[in-house]
Design a protein around this motif. Structure first.
Motif, short mmCIF file in Angstrom:
data_model
loop_
_atom_site.label_atom_id
_atom_site.label_comp_id
_atom_site.label_asym_id
_atom_site.label_seq_id
_atom_site.Cartn_x
_atom_site.Cartn_y
_atom_site.Cartn_z
N SER A 124 36.83 109.85 62.54
CA SER A 124 37.70 110.63 63.41
C SER A 124 38.90 111.20 62.67
O SER A 124 39.74 111.87 63.27
CB SER A 124 38.16 109.79 64.60
OG SER A 124 39.04 108.76 64.16
N GLY A 125 39.01 110.89 61.37
CA GLY A 125 40.07 111.51 60.59
C GLY A 125 41.05 110.57 59.92
O GLY A 125 41.93 111.03 59.19
N ASP A 126 40.92 109.26 60.11
CA ASP A 126 41.83 108.33 59.42
C ASP A 126 41.25 108.04 58.04
O ASP A 126 40.53 107.07 57.83
CB ASP A 126 41.96 107.03 60.23
CG ASP A 126 42.67 107.26 61.55
OD1 ASP A 126 43.72 107.93 61.54
OD2 ASP A 126 42.19 106.76 62.58
N THR A 127 41.58 108.90 57.09
CA THR A 127 40.90 108.90 55.79
C THR A 127 41.73 108.27 54.68
O THR A 127 41.62 108.63 53.51
CB THR A 127 40.51 110.33 55.41
OG1 THR A 127 41.68 111.16 55.46
CG2 THR A 127 39.45 110.87 56.34
N SER A 128 42.58 107.34 55.02
CA SER A 128 43.31 106.58 54.01
C SER A 128 43.53 105.16 54.52
O SER A 128 43.44 104.91 55.73
CB SER A 128 44.66 107.23 53.70
OG SER A 128 45.53 107.11 54.82
N VAL A 129 43.81 104.25 53.59
CA VAL A 129 44.10 102.88 53.99
C VAL A 129 45.32 102.84 54.90
O VAL A 129 45.36 102.09 55.88
CB VAL A 129 44.33 102.01 52.73
CG1 VAL A 129 44.89 100.64 53.11
CG2 VAL A 129 43.04 101.85 51.94
N GLU A 130 46.30 103.66 54.60
CA GLU A 130 47.52 103.69 55.41
C GLU A 130 47.23 104.16 56.82
O GLU A 130 47.75 103.59 57.80
CB GLU A 130 48.57 104.59 54.74
CG GLU A 130 49.12 104.09 53.42
CD GLU A 130 48.13 104.20 52.26
OE1 GLU A 130 48.31 103.50 51.26
OE2 GLU A 130 47.17 105.02 52.37
N ALA A 131 46.39 105.19 56.95
CA ALA A 131 46.06 105.70 58.28
C ALA A 131 45.27 104.67 59.09
O ALA A 131 45.50 104.48 60.29
CB ALA A 131 45.25 107.00 58.16
N LEU A 132 44.34 103.97 58.42
CA LEU A 132 43.59 102.92 59.11
C LEU A 132 44.53 101.79 59.55
O LEU A 132 44.39 101.24 60.65
CB LEU A 132 42.50 102.36 58.19
CG LEU A 132 41.32 103.31 57.89
CD1 LEU A 132 40.44 102.72 56.80
CD2 LEU A 132 40.50 103.57 59.15
N GLY A 133 45.47 101.45 58.69
CA GLY A 133 46.42 100.41 59.04
C GLY A 133 47.29 100.80 60.22
O GLY A 133 47.58 99.97 61.10
N ALA A 134 47.69 102.06 60.27
CA ALA A 134 48.54 102.51 61.37
C ALA A 134 47.78 102.49 62.69
O ALA A 134 48.34 102.16 63.74
CB ALA A 134 49.04 103.92 61.07
N ARG A 135 46.49 102.81 62.66
CA ARG A 135 45.70 102.85 63.89
C ARG A 135 45.18 101.47 64.29
O ARG A 135 45.25 101.07 65.46
CB ARG A 135 44.52 103.81 63.75
CG ARG A 135 43.63 103.86 65.01
CD ARG A 135 42.37 104.67 64.76
NE ARG A 135 42.65 106.08 64.60
CZ ARG A 135 42.63 106.98 65.59
NH1 ARG A 135 42.36 106.61 66.83
NH2 ARG A 135 42.88 108.25 65.35
N LEU A 136 44.67 100.70 63.30
CA LEU A 136 43.93 99.46 63.62
C LEU A 136 44.63 98.19 63.15
O LEU A 136 44.19 97.10 63.50
CB LEU A 136 42.54 99.53 62.98
CG LEU A 136 41.67 100.74 63.34
CD1 LEU A 136 40.39 100.71 62.51
CD2 LEU A 136 41.35 100.75 64.83
N ALA A 137 45.67 98.32 62.34
CA ALA A 137 46.40 97.20 61.75
C ALA A 137 45.65 96.53 60.60
O ALA A 137 46.18 95.64 59.96
CB ALA A 137 46.79 96.14 62.78
N CYS A 138 44.42 96.93 60.32
CA CYS A 138 43.68 96.32 59.21
C CYS A 138 44.40 96.62 57.89
O CYS A 138 44.92 97.70 57.67
CB CYS A 138 42.25 96.84 59.17
SG CYS A 138 42.07 98.62 59.19
N GLY A 139 44.42 95.62 57.02
CA GLY A 139 45.04 95.77 55.72
C GLY A 139 46.55 95.68 55.70
O GLY A 139 47.17 95.85 54.65
N THR A 140 47.17 95.40 56.85
CA THR A 140 48.63 95.42 56.92
C THR A 140 49.27 94.04 56.80
O THR A 140 50.48 93.93 56.77
CB THR A 140 49.10 96.05 58.24
OG1 THR A 140 48.60 95.28 59.35
CG2 THR A 140 48.63 97.49 58.36
N GLN A 141 48.44 92.97 56.75
CA GLN A 141 49.03 91.64 56.68
C GLN A 141 48.88 91.05 55.28
O GLN A 141 49.74 91.20 54.43
CB GLN A 141 48.45 90.70 57.74
CG GLN A 141 49.19 89.36 57.83
CD GLN A 141 48.89 88.65 59.14
OE1 GLN A 141 48.83 89.25 60.20
NE2 GLN A 141 48.71 87.35 59.06
N CYS A 142 47.75 90.40 54.99
CA CYS A 142 47.61 89.77 53.67
C CYS A 142 47.09 90.75 52.62
O CYS A 142 47.25 90.53 51.43
CB CYS A 142 46.71 88.55 53.75
SG CYS A 142 44.93 88.91 53.80
N GLY A 143 46.43 91.83 53.05
CA GLY A 143 45.93 92.84 52.12
C GLY A 143 44.60 92.52 51.47
O GLY A 143 44.08 93.32 50.69
#
Length: 912
Positions: free
Chosen positions: A865-884
């Motif tokens: 749907s267009g979230d084509t970076s780790v940062e964008a995925l983190g902003a939408r889903l929170a994945c990758g935003t805690q321990c990494g």
């Protein structure tokens, strides 16, 4: 019996009990429970970072599944009975067969204080040298390499060196999964310094390759060829530090000659290592051209029959280039367990004595016997090393060891040649086990079981990979009648007649004695590098408030020593480091037409050792829920196995069953299996069953990375998933465990069982009722495809749920698990039970982000749907935003889905 007092409510600073990074943890207590944990921002090992295992620590606590009382002969007894019987039986074995027939097998999960009194009792007062530790399985080769080169088991580097380096080389270390906090620290350092380079040397393409500027996928076991080649290349291209070599080392000529004889040209080395010559020479040029180089190495180097030589081949290159004793430079062995180094400090290895002294240290026997006041005993301290881990269990199997005390480890799972180890345990006349949990593979072999305290209850110190001593602070009262290991050991010692030497009332007294021993007669010609005498004589208040500090700590370094050998003076007799001549050797476990595949073993991201702790946190089971076999597509095709199917590995020692994972990250001709699964969690899923007990002749470390196996498909008549309410499962082995394959996956409010068998089931509804005693209330069957879904509901409560079919057809199980908590199923939920989800719900897919429980299908949808970076995925889903830890997998998904992704359109409202 005395109990630890629970500390005050609020935040308590302690240390993580998992890997050797030694992260500081801040735990929040409320109403007698640990309700949350986070990284300690003030701890210099992690500065607030914490991996997913660490962040889930509070989810692993609780009295359920814990050992509650001592047992003798399978019956619960009082502590007085258990302690008296332990002492009586130990003494009986000594009287009948001699001191050397008594042994102990310890663990890097013990605190330093536990380790100290165990070593003191067995070597100092029972007079046996046979005390070893499971650190032998992961760090012994690194220890031996340091001792041969530097004269002491002394890691020269610290974590800040990762940020100061110009080049970081990862060898045999999947840092992203095994030491994720260090990986994140390195990743940030690389982002801040665009000139930093990272090289990954590993047979597998791992998540650590995400930050690699160069990857060398070497043939397993060929590390010594590679680093011998590097030493020869440095010499041929005038990249040696001759001033450093002449002023601070010895043995260079012999080491270089051996390297030149084995390495040959770059092309020859490339052939031996099975890598591209140009990429290999690029690595050589980078290493030789930079002064600030850190080489991080771990089990991929150590777990070999030539692991010590591989470590010294690495150290040789650093010495030859003068690349140590400087910021951002040095050979850096990354420890596997939280207190593997603390155990080495006190003498926890069979070839050690105490305080980093060994049996060959001049005057050590006399010094230690005088300090411990054991000279009046007959006999005095043993005068030669004892059996190392593999040798120890061989000696038990031969009947030479007749009493074994195992503490905080599970050799029935973790040792190679698992069948022989279990046979030895069954034959041993006396097996004593100190353990936290009530169900492990080892306990059936125990004559005496002693319930021990766990992480949140234990009080003492640990030492991490960079020599940093930290406090682990007890927060909770041990459940039931569990007691601290140091207390148990001391009480047994008193009953053996050694009360005066073991009259400690608090762990600070043990630590104080340990610190005093490290400084005892530690000066002049007998000066020893390990010295924490600066921490002695401080009292309990200072001990309780101890801040993280790196040894040596003494009058010359009262604030600790971040980096060793800065002056180029080493712990050898002449003060010079030694380069060793290295002749590379092939793995002892040879491939053949019968066993043509090379076996690699290791950890997975969210699990730890034999899962006794991590499996108590259900979300840690989601990333890799079952034992698996990872292999190259060509090998899968040759064996006729399919992705997510079931297969079996066989070796001369045993068999292993797991789910197939086909991956281009594997080299052709090689397979990888995880080391964690036990008989408590699966059927024939122990990696140790596949390994022969070959060991390094110097370190005694077993060869756990280069097995030889054959692969066959498991052709099953059916596969099924069974969810069962926790209270519905009776003690003992459930009847469905007779299946050819099963794997148990704790989920919280229920347990998930993956099942498969070769024999067809004629009537599934009758079968599951016979298994559980609860008939099906709902079912739906498709006989043409041999698919069935059914559920058992009693008085409005879901008791079990079954799907016959491959697990790929499962819905997301979070909704179903929640139904086991419903006191009474409402009509809508009951109608959706067989579907396994709410109306219109979308399956999230396999979990990628364990911290926030984000599934692969959800992530793929967001990418498309267009979230084509780790940062964008983190902003939408929170994945990758805690321990990494999941970021490498997120990047892989982004790369795979790039052709399917649609870029988001940004519209300027003023132009609309």
């Amino acid at each position: 019996m005395p109990k630890a007092e629970r500390l005050a409510e609020g935040d308590i600073r302690t240390t993580c009990p998992y890997c050797g990074v030694g992260c500081g943890v801040k735990a929040t207590l409320d109403s007698g429970s640990v309700i949350a944990v986070e990284g300690d921002r003030e701890h210099p090992a992690n500065y607030g970072r914490l991996c997913v295992k660490g962040t889930a620590l509070h989810e692993t606590l609780g009295a359920h599944g814990r050992l509650g009382s001592p047992r003798v002969g399978g019956k619960d007894v009082s502590w007085e009975q258990a302690l008296t019987e332990t002492a009586r039986r130990l003494q009986a074995q000594r009287n009948a067969h001699g001191n050397h027939t008594v042994a102990a097998y310890l663990s890097g999960q013990l605190l330093t204080e536990d380790y100290y009194v165990a070593n003191k009792l067995f070597k100092g007062f029972l007079g046996t040298p046979h005390l070893d530790t499971n650190s032998r399985l992961c760090m012994a080769s690194a220890v031996a390499g340091y001792k041969r080169a530097f004269g002491a088991d002394a890691v020269p580097c610290n974590y800040e060196d990762l940020e100061e380096a110009e080049l970081v080389v990862l060898v045999g270390s999947n840092l992203a999964w095994n030491h994720p906090v260090l990986y994140q620290r390195l990743k940030v350092a690389k982002e801040r310094n665009p000139l930093m380079r990272v090289v990954v040397i590993d047979p597998r393409v791992t998540d650590s390759c995400e930050i690699a500027d160069l990857y060398l996928g070497i043939r397993p076991g060929s590390d010594a060829y590679l680093f011998n080649g590097l030493l020869a290349w440095m010499s041929a291209h005038q990249r040696l530090d001759s001033v450093y070599l002449e002023g601070h080392t010895e043995g260079f000529d012999e080491a270089l000659s051996a390297a030149q004889q084995s390495a040959g040209s770059v092309h020859d080395v490339a052939v031996a290592c099975d890598v591209d010559p140009e990429r290999l020479e690029t690595f050589y040029y980078w290493f030789a051209s930079q002064l600030h180089v850190v080489t991080l190495y771990s089990q991929g180097v150590n777990q070999s029959t030539s692991g010590t030589d591989k470590c010294n081949a690495i150290i040789n290159c650093h010495l030859a280039g003068g690349k140590l004793g400087l910021p951002g430079a040095g050979p850096f062995s990354i420890t596997g367990q939280p207190n593997a180094m603390g155990g080495r400090e006190v003498g926890g290895l069979a070839n050690q004595l105490a305080a980093h002294m060994d049996y060959h240290t001049p005057g050590a026997l006399d010094l230690v016997s005088r300090f411990w006041a054991t000279k009046h005993l007959t006999p005095v301290l043993p005068d030669a090393p004892g059996h190392k881990a593999v040798e120890l269990f061989d000696a038990i199997d031969r009947g030479e060891i007749t009493a074994l005390w195992v503490m905080a480890t599970n050799p029935a799972v973790s040792m190679p040649d698992g069948a022989k180890v279990r046979r030895a345990l069954a034959r041993c006349p006396l097996v004593i086990v100190s353990e936290c949990v009530a169900n492990t593979d080892l306990l059936p072999y125990a004559d005496i079981v002693l319930p021990a305290s766990g992480w949140a209850e234990k009080d003492g110190t640990v030492t991490n990979s960079e020599r940093r001593i930290s406090r682990q602070r007890g927060m909770l009262t041990p459940p039931g009648e569990a007691q601290h290991d140091w207390w148990i050991i001391c009480e047994v010692a008193k009953r053996l007649g050694f009360a005066e030497a073991f009259s400690y009332s608090h762990p600070w007294e043990i630590f104080d004695e340990h610190a005093r021993l490290s400084g005892f007669e530690n000066s002049g010609t007998s000066k020893r590098l390990f010295d924490i005498s600066g921490l002695a004589g401080k009292g309990q208040d200072a001990y309780d408030a101890l801040s993280p500090i790196q040894w040596p700590v003494n009058h010359a370094a009262p604030r600790g020593t971040p980096r060793l050998f800065e002056e180029g003076v080493f712990a050898t007799a002449n003060g010079r480091a030694k380069l060793l001549p290295i002749t590379p050797r092939l793995p002892e476990q040879r491939l053949s037409t019968t066993y043509p595949l090379r076996l690699n073993t290791g950890r997975v991201r969210d699990q730890w050792h034999t899962m006794t702790r991590t499996a108590r946190a259900p979300r840690l089971m989601n990333h890799r829920a079952e034992p698996f076999i990872e292999l190259h597509p060509v090998d899968a095709a040759n064996a006729g196995v399919s992705d997510q199917g079931l297969a079996m590995l066989s070796a001369t020692e045993g068999e292993y069953r797991g789910r197939v994972r086909i991956s281009n990250a594997q080299r052709q001709g090689e397979v990888f299996v995880p080391m964690h699964w036990t008989d408590c969690f699966t059927k024939q899923g122990r990696s140790g069953a596949l390994l022969t007990g070959y060991t390094d002749p110097v370190s005694g470390q077993p060869e756990s990375k280069q097995g030889a196996v054959a692969l066959t498909n498991l052709d099953m008549a059916w596969q099924a998933t069974l969810l069962v309410a926790n209270e519905q499962i009776s003690t003992g082995s459930p009847r469905w465990c007779k299946s050819a394959y099963w794997s148990r996956i704790p989920m919280g409010s229920c347990e998930r069982w993956q099942l498969a068998d070769t024999a067809p089931v004629s009537n599934w509804l009758a079968t599951v009722e016979a298994w559980l005693g609860v008939p099906a209330s709902l079912w739906c069957e498709d006989s043409t495809s041999a698919r069935l879904r059914a559920a058992g509901v009693v008085k409005g409560q879901l008791r079990w749920w079954l799907m016959v079919g491959p697990p790929q057809e499962l819905p997301g199980l979070a909704w179903l698990e929640a139904r086991f908590n419903d006191v009474t199923l409402d009509t809508a939920h009951r109608q959706r039970l067989l579907a396994g989800c709410d109306d219109g719900a979308v399956d999230a897919g396999p979990v990628v982000c364990s911290c926030h429980q984000v599934g692969q299908a959800t992530i793929v949808k967001a990418i498309r749907s267009g979230d084509t970076s780790v940062e964008a995925l983190g902003a939408r889903l929170a994945c990758g935003t805690q321990c990494g830890s999941c970021i490498p997998e997120l990047k892989s998904l982004l790369e795979e889905e790039r052709p399917n992704a649609c870029a988001k359109q940004t519209t300027n409202p003023e132009m609309a």
